[in-house]
Write an enzyme that holds these catalytic residues in place. Sequence first.
Site, PDB file in Angstrom:
ATOM      1  N   GLU A 203       0.743   3.874   0.343  1.00 22.39           N
ATOM      2  CA  GLU A 203       2.193   3.850   0.095  1.00 22.39           C
ATOM      3  C   GLU A 203       2.568   4.956  -0.891  1.00 22.39           C
ATOM      4  O   GLU A 203       1.814   5.264  -1.801  1.00 22.39           O
ATOM      5  CB  GLU A 203       2.600   2.489  -0.485  1.00 22.39           C
ATOM      6  CG  GLU A 203       2.578   1.390   0.545  1.00 22.39           C
ATOM      7  CD  GLU A 203       3.258   0.126   0.049  1.00 22.39           C
ATOM      8  OE1 GLU A 203       3.367  -0.067  -1.182  1.00 22.39           O
ATOM      9  OE2 GLU A 203       3.675  -0.661   0.904  1.00 22.39           O
ATOM     10  N   GLU A 208       6.201   3.031   3.283  1.00 24.64           N
ATOM     11  CA  GLU A 208       6.132   1.637   2.855  1.00 24.64           C
ATOM     12  C   GLU A 208       5.451   0.824   3.949  1.00 24.64           C
ATOM     13  O   GLU A 208       5.713   1.026   5.138  1.00 24.64           O
ATOM     14  CB  GLU A 208       7.546   1.104   2.591  1.00 24.64           C
ATOM     15  CG  GLU A 208       7.641  -0.372   2.283  1.00 24.64           C
ATOM     16  CD  GLU A 208       7.108  -0.768   0.904  1.00 24.64           C
ATOM     17  OE1 GLU A 208       7.156   0.071  -0.014  1.00 24.64           O
ATOM     18  OE2 GLU A 208       6.625  -1.906   0.765  1.00 24.64           O
TER      19      GLU A 208
END
Length: 570
Positions: A203, A208
């Site tokens: 990430e 994400e």
Amino acid sequence: SRKMTIRVVLDTNYAELVLDVGKVTFGEKNRKKMKDCQLRKKQNENVSQPVVALLNSGGVVCRAEIENENYSYEKDGIGLDLENSFANIVSFVSKYLDFMQQGKCFLIFVKSWSSETSGLRIATLSSNLYKRDITSVKVMNATAALEFLKDRLETGEGFSLIPKSPPKRYRFDVQEESSMKALAADFFNRMQLRYREKLTFTESTHVEMKDYSTEKLLQRIKDILPQYVSAFANTRGGYLFIGLSEKNQEVTGFKAEKSDLDKIEKEIEQCISKFPVYHFCIEMKKINYSCKFLEVYDEGSLCGYVCALKIELFCCAVFAKKPNSWHVKDNQVMQLTVEEWGQLMLDPEPNFSRSFEEMNLQQSMLSPIPLDWSLYKYKNLESQEQRYHLTVPSEKVTYVPEILYEKLFSQHKGLAQLIHNEIGSVHQGTLIFSKSWSLDLGLQENQKVICDALLIAQDRPPVLYTFLRELNKELKGYSIQTALTLKKKLVKIGGYSGKVCVMTKIYWSEESSTLTEGNIRLLHDSSLSAIYPKSYTLITTQIMSDLKKALFIVLKRLGTLNDQFDSEIS
Ligand SMILES: [Zn+2]
């Protein structure tokens, strides 16, 4: 809902907009004991939203009915959740808010919002604009939101979306965020994945991962989508992968039927089409995104999917939902639209002090400005012999304009003595007479009014005196309206940034048309019923001078300034 069921109270002695917000429980212990969390939250909103509306609409009073029995502000306090909301709205609560209990009523006095230090033109509960800070998504506070909007506007960062080719690097072992984005892009372009396949990236600002189980998958996507889309669109774009485990750095996928995938895709499309956006560009593009499902295989057979969402950098601003900011419009508390909010946020700050100096400069260079028509008439009509000379005015209080008050004193023999009694205890101040303060402020004149006088003095709030030809209770409303307008204009046009209230006092004549000694009666005195916090009534020499300066600007802007007042204050 854009409207609130909050009532504007009309039968008030305050020369203010008073909003009735209904029943509220006060006191930390009592609020903690509240069993209904929804109600507690609702009450908090019912108070904090009008407070924001009042901050944005010239300052006023918010009135709540105290729900709990035997409440005492001094003993029980306000309640932490409410206090947190207030602290969230303004940086220094005491600068803007004053609290007062009057029997079963709890009053919150809200000073008009001033932008002097923060640079923010309006108060906002939540911008609902999200940003991506490395691996976390955060809502921008008002200051960050302003910085973001200004950056976008000035640099036009989002306007040219053509990627520049990166400079070529050789031989150096360099790892940076852009390479993670490139790896995520490669991943996005794949068709098939292996179950528990190790990931080559983690990430970052632009990536994400969410590992959701099938249960409530759709609902969870719907819940997180607004903030992630807003954050990525506002922060140079990014990828949201559902079905990747960040913890284990591997592909997990979720089980779904083809029909489920269609449902998810439709839901995402609908959701994104509804996000509020604010444009300052010409193209006014829509949010650009693509959604696809990557098949996950376990030993040759299809076992699940990864939902991959690519969100492009947006040209202007994307909100998760409408900004939570309010104002009072047509006597109703309304939520600002995205356009209204954006415009107010970016509205260049008026520099009141500069305009004041500029006007003074202009004043000295140009010929005298035209006088109020009524004064003009007096000047021409009046001969020296008719002038009525007085031993008053006192040295402590300056009366202006001379022509007008001398005329009034000669016509109304009781007026000079009454004024003298009224201002007996004033140490320093200015009393400004007018044929009609209402007319001077751009409102309707009323023929039943003989004259008005505005007292700006030390140690007491400004008082607007109104003298009537006859007993007319309805004119209490006229007087309050004039005082309210004056207060609003001092803040909005005059740039006065302190706490201020204007009291009203009305006298009438028993003998119609003239005020002679013995026939003057008091009709109304707001200082007896409109009780203000101490911070509103303590007028220092500095505040007095600021008020006069603001008044000068107001009258100048409205074109109703007369030369005598001008010379008295400048
Ligand atoms: Zn745009």
